[in-house]
Design a protein around this motif. Structure first.
Motif, PDB file in Angstrom:
ATOM      1  N   GLY A   1       0.796  -1.223   0.000  1.00 14.58           N
ATOM      2  CA  GLY A   1       0.000   0.000   0.000  1.00 14.58           C
ATOM      3  C   GLY A   1       0.829   1.273   0.000  1.00 14.58           C
ATOM      4  O   GLY A   1       0.496   2.234  -0.698  1.00 14.58           O
ATOM      5  N   ILE A   2       1.939   1.257   0.732  1.00 16.43           N
ATOM      6  CA  ILE A   2       2.748   2.480   0.828  1.00 16.43           C
ATOM      7  C   ILE A   2       3.308   2.862  -0.560  1.00 16.43           C
ATOM      8  O   ILE A   2       3.383   4.037  -0.916  1.00 16.43           O
ATOM      9  CB  ILE A   2       3.885   2.320   1.887  1.00 16.43           C
ATOM     10  CG1 ILE A   2       4.674   3.614   2.070  1.00 16.43           C
ATOM     11  CG2 ILE A   2       4.835   1.192   1.569  1.00 16.43           C
ATOM     12  CD1 ILE A   2       3.993   4.650   2.880  1.00 16.43           C
ATOM     13  N   TYR A   3       3.654   1.812  -1.350  1.00 19.03           N
ATOM     14  CA  TYR A   3       4.175   2.076  -2.709  1.00 19.03           C
ATOM     15  C   TYR A   3       3.103   2.683  -3.604  1.00 19.03           C
ATOM     16  O   TYR A   3       3.361   3.594  -4.384  1.00 19.03           O
ATOM     17  CB  TYR A   3       4.709   0.774  -3.336  1.00 19.03           C
ATOM     18  CG  TYR A   3       5.975   0.312  -2.684  1.00 19.03           C
ATOM     19  CD1 TYR A   3       7.209   0.715  -3.181  1.00 19.03           C
ATOM     20  CD2 TYR A   3       5.947  -0.510  -1.562  1.00 19.03           C
ATOM     21  CE1 TYR A   3       8.380   0.322  -2.570  1.00 19.03           C
ATOM     22  CE2 TYR A   3       7.111  -0.908  -0.937  1.00 19.03           C
ATOM     23  CZ  TYR A   3       8.330  -0.493  -1.442  1.00 19.03           C
ATOM     24  OH  TYR A   3       9.481  -0.875  -0.830  1.00 19.03           O
ATOM     25  N   GLN A   4       1.873   2.154  -3.446  1.00 12.89           N
ATOM     26  CA  GLN A   4       0.771   2.668  -4.279  1.00 12.89           C
ATOM     27  C   GLN A   4       0.478   4.123  -3.875  1.00 12.89           C
ATOM     28  O   GLN A   4       0.282   4.992  -4.723  1.00 12.89           O
ATOM     29  CB  GLN A   4      -0.510   1.827  -4.096  1.00 12.89           C
ATOM     30  CG  GLN A   4      -0.318   0.320  -4.173  1.00 12.89           C
ATOM     31  CD  GLN A   4       0.136  -0.173  -5.545  1.00 12.89           C
ATOM     32  OE1 GLN A   4      -0.046   0.511  -6.564  1.00 12.89           O
ATOM     33  NE2 GLN A   4       0.749  -1.349  -5.581  1.00 12.89           N
ATOM     34  N   ALA A   5       0.440   4.358  -2.556  1.00 16.20           N
ATOM     35  CA  ALA A   5       0.121   5.703  -2.065  1.00 16.20           C
ATOM     36  C   ALA A   5       1.205   6.702  -2.489  1.00 16.20           C
ATOM     37  O   ALA A   5       0.903   7.802  -2.970  1.00 16.20           O
ATOM     38  CB  ALA A   5      -0.013   5.676  -0.538  1.00 16.20           C
ATOM     39  N   ASN A   6       2.469   6.285  -2.329  1.00 19.24           N
ATOM     40  CA  ASN A   6       3.578   7.160  -2.745  1.00 19.24           C
ATOM     41  C   ASN A   6       3.471   7.507  -4.227  1.00 19.24           C
ATOM     42  O   ASN A   6       3.668   8.663  -4.628  1.00 19.24           O
ATOM     43  CB  ASN A   6       4.927   6.454  -2.530  1.00 19.24           C
ATOM     44  CG  ASN A   6       5.361   6.461  -1.078  1.00 19.24           C
ATOM     45  OD1 ASN A   6       4.792   7.175  -0.256  1.00 19.24           O
ATOM     46  ND2 ASN A   6       6.346   5.645  -0.755  1.00 19.24           N
ATOM     47  N   ALA A   7       3.191   6.475  -5.035  1.00 20.90           N
ATOM     48  CA  ALA A   7       3.155   6.689  -6.480  1.00 20.90           C
ATOM     49  C   ALA A   7       2.010   7.628  -6.865  1.00 20.90           C
ATOM     50  O   ALA A   7       2.171   8.484  -7.726  1.00 20.90           O
ATOM     51  CB  ALA A   7       3.037   5.354  -7.212  1.00 20.90           C
ATOM     52  N   GLY A   8       0.859   7.473  -6.210  1.00 21.89           N
ATOM     53  CA  GLY A   8      -0.275   8.354  -6.496  1.00 21.89           C
ATOM     54  C   GLY A   8       0.072   9.796  -6.193  1.00 21.89           C
ATOM     55  O   GLY A   8      -0.178  10.708  -6.984  1.00 21.89           O
ATOM     56  N   ARG A   9       0.691   9.982  -5.080  1.00 24.97           N
ATOM     57  CA  ARG A   9       1.045  11.336  -4.659  1.00 24.97           C
ATOM     58  C   ARG A   9       2.105  11.958  -5.571  1.00 24.97           C
ATOM     59  O   ARG A   9       2.003  13.111  -5.980  1.00 24.97           O
ATOM     60  CB  ARG A   9       1.566  11.254  -3.220  1.00 24.97           C
ATOM     61  CG  ARG A   9       1.951  12.582  -2.696  1.00 24.97           C
ATOM     62  CD  ARG A   9       2.498  12.450  -1.318  1.00 24.97           C
ATOM     63  NE  ARG A   9       2.729  13.783  -0.805  1.00 24.97           N
ATOM     64  CZ  ARG A   9       3.395  14.024   0.280  1.00 24.97           C
ATOM     65  NH1 ARG A   9       3.884  13.042   0.991  1.00 24.97           N
ATOM     66  NH2 ARG A   9       3.571  15.253   0.686  1.00 24.97           N
TER      67      ARG A   9
END
Ligand SMILES: Nc1nc2c(ncn2[C@@H]2O[C@H](COP(=O)(O)OP(=O)(O)OP(=O)(O)O)[C@@H](O)[C@H]2O)c(=O)[nH]1
Length: 357
Positions: A140-148
């Motif tokens: 999840g942290i990778y997905q959230a980072n990438a979105g941001r």
């Protein structure tokens, strides 16, 4: 085009190195300067290009551990040093700068948008991002980072060329093997794009001009590339359908962001020996891509490649209506809510992603 490549973070450095190696192997001469910037000393040590360690005071060479706010902070503090290290990387002949980063981690994810913004402020040439999206099975942290990171990159860069880490992966590879494989595929495909307009030694001059690549990229915030190749007959006249069917394969199953069929603008490039590449075939493929992507702005051309195959590269710009991208943004939003709940971080509003698509 004459390009300067700046890799930020581990993936950024490795992809930059792969692009330079491909440019040299194929004797394109398009990559005029490279630099890898990172907060992790060990990630820079194995690279065969010029490197710069940033954030030493803050993280002492240990990386930022997927904390992209820290990645952004470190780049903000050290951006002058990075800009100062670009002598010989960007020169008066450079036509475009590419900032390359994996968007899921910390250093590249947080640092790349800050660097793009500063490059835009200082240079008058286009500044593009090449952003690698995390695969579906990354946390999840990778997905959230990438979105941001993506949200900021599309605002700052002239265009953000996206590669989904799931798109060109072969099944059964270990993670490291998979990355090496994906990186060489990125290098092969983006290498051709960068080489457009260059006079390639011993093969001839490309009919696709660098301005066509630049004009296509300029017409959309987010872009993607597709690629496919096929055996070709020795005579161009027999390859008309081969070019069209290869363009079809590139668009329908070879895109760096899968399930992307609509675009604001596109460029279709048929690469191969000039005796094998049919101009009529390129025109047919161009018209097909025009219909398929419902874009009125599709350019076409050919590119000399010393190969008995024909390869077709399709560059799509303005791909915000891609189904895969929509799924990614939904997951990034969901993940960022979870991360926020866990960390009680108020800074990043998941709602900010809403207006991207
Ligand atoms: N295609 C590709 N993706 C990679 C590679 N290495 C890491 N990634 C992806 O990039 C993201 C992580 O970014 P990294 O570049 O490792 O992280 P970083 O920017 O160095 O940041 P920190 O390690 O947190 O300091 C993840 O989504 C990985 O899947 C690579 O060599 N190739």
């Amino acid at each position: 085009m004459k390009a300067a490549l700046i890799g930020v973070g581990q993936a950024g450095g490795k992809v930059t190195e792969a692009l330079l190696a491909e440019d040299q192997r194929a004797e394109y001469g398009a990559v005029r300067g490279t630099l890898a910037v990172n907060t992790a000393k060990t990630d820079l040590e194995g690279l065969d290009i010029d490197t710069m360690l940033i954030g030493q005071e803050r993280v002492k060479g240990h990386g930022v551990g997927a904390d992209n706010e820290l990645g952004a902070e470190v780049m903000t503090n050290d951006v002058r040093e990075v800009m100062g290290g670009l002598d010989g990387v960007v020169d008066p002949h450079t036509e475009a700068i590419f900032v390359i980063a994996g968007l899921g981690g910390g250093t590249g994810s947080g640092g790349a948008p800050v660097l793009v913004k500063e490059l835009q402020r200082v240079y008058e040439i286009p500044v593009y991002a090449l952003g690698i999206l995390p695969g579906r099975d990354e946390g999840g942290i990778y997905q959230a980072n990438a979105g941001r990171s993506l949200k900021t990159l599309v605002r700052e860069a002239d265009s953000t060329l996206l590669v989904d880490n799931d798109a060109w992966r072969s099944t059964g590879d270990s993670v490291t093997e998979a990355f090496d494989e994906i990186n060489s595929r990125i290098a092969r495909r983006v290498g051709i794009l960068l080489a457009a307009g260059e006079n390639i030694e011993g093969v001839g001059e490309s009919v696709v001009d660098s301005s066509e690549v630049i004009n296509t990229l300029q017409s959309g915030e987010m872009s993607a590339i597709g690629f496919a190749s096929a055996e070709a007959a020795a005579d161009a006249g027999e390859n008309i359908n081969t070019i069209t069917s290869t363009a079809r394969k590139a668009l329908l199953s070879g895109m760096s962001v899968p399930q992307t069929t609509e675009a604001g603008a596109a460029l279709v490039v048929a690469a191969g020996e000039s005796e094998r590449v049919s101009r009529k075939g390129v025109e047919k493929a161009r018209t097909w891509v025009e219909d398929e992507t419902r874009s009125m702005q599709v350019r076409g051309g050919d590119f000399p490649l010393d190969s008995d195959k024909i390869a077709v590269l399709v560059l799509l710009a303005g791909i915000s209506r891609s189904q895969r991208l929509q799924e990614f943004m939904d997951r990034a939003k969901e993940a960022s809510k979870e991360v926020e709940a866990e960390q009680e971080t108020e800074n990043f509003q998941a709602d900010e992603l809403d207006d991207l698509i």
